[in-house]
Structure formats: C-alpha cells, structure tokens
Motif scaffolding. Structure first.
Motif, PDB file in Angstrom:
ATOM      1  N   LEU A 171       3.144   2.281   2.141  1.00  0.00           N
ATOM      2  CA  LEU A 171       3.241   2.888   3.461  1.00  0.00           C
ATOM      3  C   LEU A 171       4.542   2.467   4.133  1.00  0.00           C
ATOM      4  O   LEU A 171       5.208   1.516   3.704  1.00  0.00           O
ATOM      5  CB  LEU A 171       2.051   2.467   4.336  1.00  0.00           C
ATOM      6  CG  LEU A 171       0.649   2.766   3.799  1.00  0.00           C
ATOM      7  CD1 LEU A 171      -0.409   2.206   4.742  1.00  0.00           C
ATOM      8  CD2 LEU A 171       0.461   4.258   3.605  1.00  0.00           C
ATOM      9  N   ALA A 182      -3.955   4.691   3.411  1.00  0.00           N
ATOM     10  CA  ALA A 182      -3.544   5.031   2.045  1.00  0.00           C
ATOM     11  C   ALA A 182      -4.516   6.020   1.399  1.00  0.00           C
ATOM     12  O   ALA A 182      -4.107   6.938   0.671  1.00  0.00           O
ATOM     13  CB  ALA A 182      -3.438   3.758   1.204  1.00  0.00           C
ATOM     14  N   HIS A 217       0.811  -1.212   0.000  1.00  0.00           N
ATOM     15  CA  HIS A 217       0.000   0.000   0.000  1.00  0.00           C
ATOM     16  C   HIS A 217       0.848   1.267   0.000  1.00  0.00           C
ATOM     17  O   HIS A 217       0.314   2.376   0.181  1.00  0.00           O
ATOM     18  CB  HIS A 217      -0.929   0.008   1.224  1.00  0.00           C
ATOM     19  CG  HIS A 217      -2.042  -0.992   1.134  1.00  0.00           C
ATOM     20  ND1 HIS A 217      -1.871  -2.324   1.452  1.00  0.00           N
ATOM     21  CD2 HIS A 217      -3.332  -0.861   0.743  1.00  0.00           C
ATOM     22  CE1 HIS A 217      -3.010  -2.971   1.272  1.00  0.00           C
ATOM     23  NE2 HIS A 217      -3.923  -2.105   0.845  1.00  0.00           N
TER      24      HIS A 217
END
Length: 413
Positions: free
Chosen positions: A148, A188, A146
């Motif tokens: 991150l 996200a 994602h």
C-alpha cells in the motif's frame, strides 16, 4: 581478509532445563557436544564477542541440573577467566566476552544470578512515544509490507491516538503493530477484490475494522465521594489506576476485604485501619467507634489478582474519608507503603504510575519523599501537566486529598 564475521551471538534460554546446554556434555556420552558458550565462541571466531542471553527469567531446572546455577560461573568476572566446559576439558578465559541478558520479570531470576548482573531497567513507552513510533516507523513498515501507499490508506492523528488508547495497553508496541497490520489488511483485501481504494484512516474506520475498543481508557472519576480513593498501581503492561472503596454498616467490629487481594495487600489494609484506630481522636472519631460497625473495603476489577504494599496510602485515605464523611478529591492519585508509625516508605514503578495518572486525567499525585530522585526521569510534559506532592508521613496526606470544610471566620475585635 577473512571476510565478514558475526561477532554477536544470541542464545534463547527460554525453557532450557539441561545444565549441559551451558557447560557441555562429557565426551564419553554418545552425541556429546560443547555448551552454547563455547559453541558461540567457535561460531564467532573471536575471543571477545557480544553474547545475548535472551529470556534469562524463563530458565527451568529438573533432574538434569540447574542451568541458572551453571550461569553463575559464566557471568562472574572473578571466576569466568577459567571457565571449564565438560567437552573440551580445558579452562577457557571468558572475561573478554560481553554478556547481555534480557528478561521480562526480575523476580523470577535467582537472586545469586541477579547479583552478578548490572541491572538496566527499561520502562514502557509513554503514550506520546508510542504515537511517534507508530507514525514514523510502524505505519510506513506495514503499508510497505501490504503493498500500500499513503494515498491508499492515510492514518489520521486521531486514529493513531485511538489505536494506542483503545486497543493496546502494553508496555511495548508489538500489539500496536499487529493492530495497524489488521487495518492495512482490510484495505489490501478490498484492493485485491478490484476496488479502487483511497481510504482515510479515521477512528470510526479503525473501530469498524477492529471492533469495539478492547482496552477502554481509564479515566479519573469526575465527582469526589466519601470512601473512594484513587490509587496508582504498577502492572507488567504499565501503570493503571486502582480505585479503593470503603463502606460501613452496623455490626460487631469486623473488617472485610474483597477484590482478589494478595496477602501483602491485606496486611496493608489491616495496618491502615490500625493506624486510624490509634489516631481516632485526631480524626474526630470516638475511641470505640469500631465496636458497633462492620467495615468493608473493596478493590474493583475483582477478577484481576492484586498484591503489593504500594496501595497502603490509598487504603488509609479511603478509610479515613469514609469514617469522617469527607469527600476525596477526584483529581488526586496516590501511591506509597505505610507503617504503623505513620511513615510512608518508598515504592517502585514511579514512571509508569505517573504516566498512568497523566493519561487518566489526574492533576495531582502523591508520592513518598524517598522517591524524589525517581521523578527526575519523567518526561518534561508529565512534569508540566502533573503536580507531584512528596509526603513522608500519613499526617500530611489528608489535607492534600480531602475536601476539608472551610475554616470558620474569626470576627475582628
């Protein structure tokens, strides 16, 4: 010299109904082709590859044949040295191939096919194992997918425990990864909207994103009461507590059972009650106590089907407690099949049942003596925190699970 060759082949057998998928078509048919076994050998370009037969328990059969029966020759080392594919029409030696089959349920595999396999059972993960897998593998993987970093989303230890206990009651971790991905997507999306996110993953934040827990944790009852015993049952998703409640009322000698119980479990209830009637005098009951009573046994969570003989001991304890009005200790779980002679027979799913008892906060569990070897596979933490009592007869059970009145003091002479 020949470059890398893939010598491991996987065949998805779920829903396969045509025997020709295994043995191939005869060349007289239009569009004929060899079976999957011979095709896999050709693709692997080796005579001794590893072949994974995925979802063996989901094979079907219809008018086109039974692929499970065709697999009998493939998996039998006494026969597969001369396996005959209908397409090539030449015996081929499959004895050097390593076949590995996977299945979710053993009972749907035909017995002759199961006899040709060496069974390796892989029980579900423990709570601690799920937490370790989530922290070490699933969370870093989903953060990376994602876009991150741990600075953007940092899961607390309590949040991981909350995810495991409140949202995933499965044997594996597939749904756990799905829930972790849902939390990552929330962060996200906020970042895509331009927010500078530095979110701490707490249980409160997890509940805000995922909603209320879908699988409330099963807890042992805190107060013992007559007529309610705590059984421990096996399910495909792992072990669970199964409470058995019994009550009595004025009547004409009828025994009722509710709670969506199967035929085998009904027989366990009748066997338990028959044993109690045969031992009425030793339990302090009148010989004809049943003539003026109706007894009702209920298994909570009535929407869920329940079957199997392993709750015989729990039913016996529930009935004996209700009739004698002695409380059942709330910190004791039990599992075992009973006989009319009072013997306790071996049951299955011991690891899952012990994990469920430990997870629910029970301190003791009663198991059949014949299951003693199965306890060796339990994690050390479970053995430390859960006292396991082995019993071989029903006469040994009541002193362990009932709150018996204290013995009267004997005056000294």
């Amino acid at each position: 010299p020949g470059g890398y060759r893939e010598v491991a082949q996987r065949f998805a057998l779920g829903g396969v109904q045509d025997e020709a998928e295994i043995r191939g078509h005869r060349r007289t048919y239009v569009g004929a082709y060899p079976g999957r076994v011979i095709s896999g050998l050709k693709q692997a370009a080796a005579k001794n590859p590893v072949m994974l037969l995925d979802e063996v328990d989901k094979l079907g059969n219809d008018f086109r044949g039974d692929p499970a029966s065709a697999l009998l020759e493939v998996l039998d080392p006494e026969q597969n040295w001369s396996f005959a594919d209908h397409y090539i029409e030449v015996p081929y030696d499959l004895s050097h191939v390593l076949f590995i089959g996977t299945a979710n349920r053993k009972d749907t595999i035909p017995r002759p096919l199961l006899d040709r396999m060496e069974l390796i059972e892989l029980p579900g993960y423990t709570r601690d194992e799920k937490q370790a897998i989530a922290r070490q593998f699933l969370i870093p993987k989903q953060l990376s997918e994602h876009g991150l970093t741990p600075e953007r989303l940092d899961f607390d230890e309590e949040a991981v425990d909350f995810l495991v206990e409140g949202y995933t009651r499965e044997a594996g971790v597939r749904n756990l990864e799905r829930q972790i991905a849902s939390v990552c997507r929330d962060v996200a999306v906020r970042m895509a909207e331009g927010e500078d996110v530095a979110q701490r993953g707490t249980p409160e934040y997890v509940e805000k994103v995922l909603g209320p827990p879908k699988s409330p944790m099963q807890l042992a009852e805190k107060v013992g009461r007559p007529g309610v015993s705590t059984g421990v049952a096996w399910t495909p998703a792992g072990g669970e507590l199964l409470f058995v409640a019994a009550t009595k009322m004025p009547g004409t000698g009828n025994l009722h059972l509710t709670g969506n119980a199967g035929a085998v479990m009904k027989e366990s209830v009748y066997a338990a009650f028959t044993y109690i009637r045969a031992r009425a005098e030793k339990l302090g009951l009148d010989a004809g106590f049943f003539d003026k009573l109706d007894i009702h046994v209920h298994l909570p969570q009535g929407a869920m089907p329940k079957d199997g003989p392993a709750q015989g001991v729990a039913v016996f304890v529930s009935l004996a407690s209700m009739l004698t009005q002695l409380k059942v200790r709330p910190d004791v779980g039990m599992s075992g099949e009973l006989t009319l002679r009072g013997n306790i027979l071996k049951v299955s799913g011991i690891k899952e049942k012990c994990l469920a008892a430990h997870r629910a906060g029970l301190k003791h569990i009663l198991l059949p003596t014949r299951n003693a070897p199965d306890v060796e596979e339990l994690p050390a933490q479970i053995k430390r925190e859960l006292t396991i009592h082995f019993v071989s007869r029903l006469d040994e059970v009541l002193t362990l699970v009932l709150d018996l009145p204290p013995e009267p003091a004997v005056a000294a002479e």
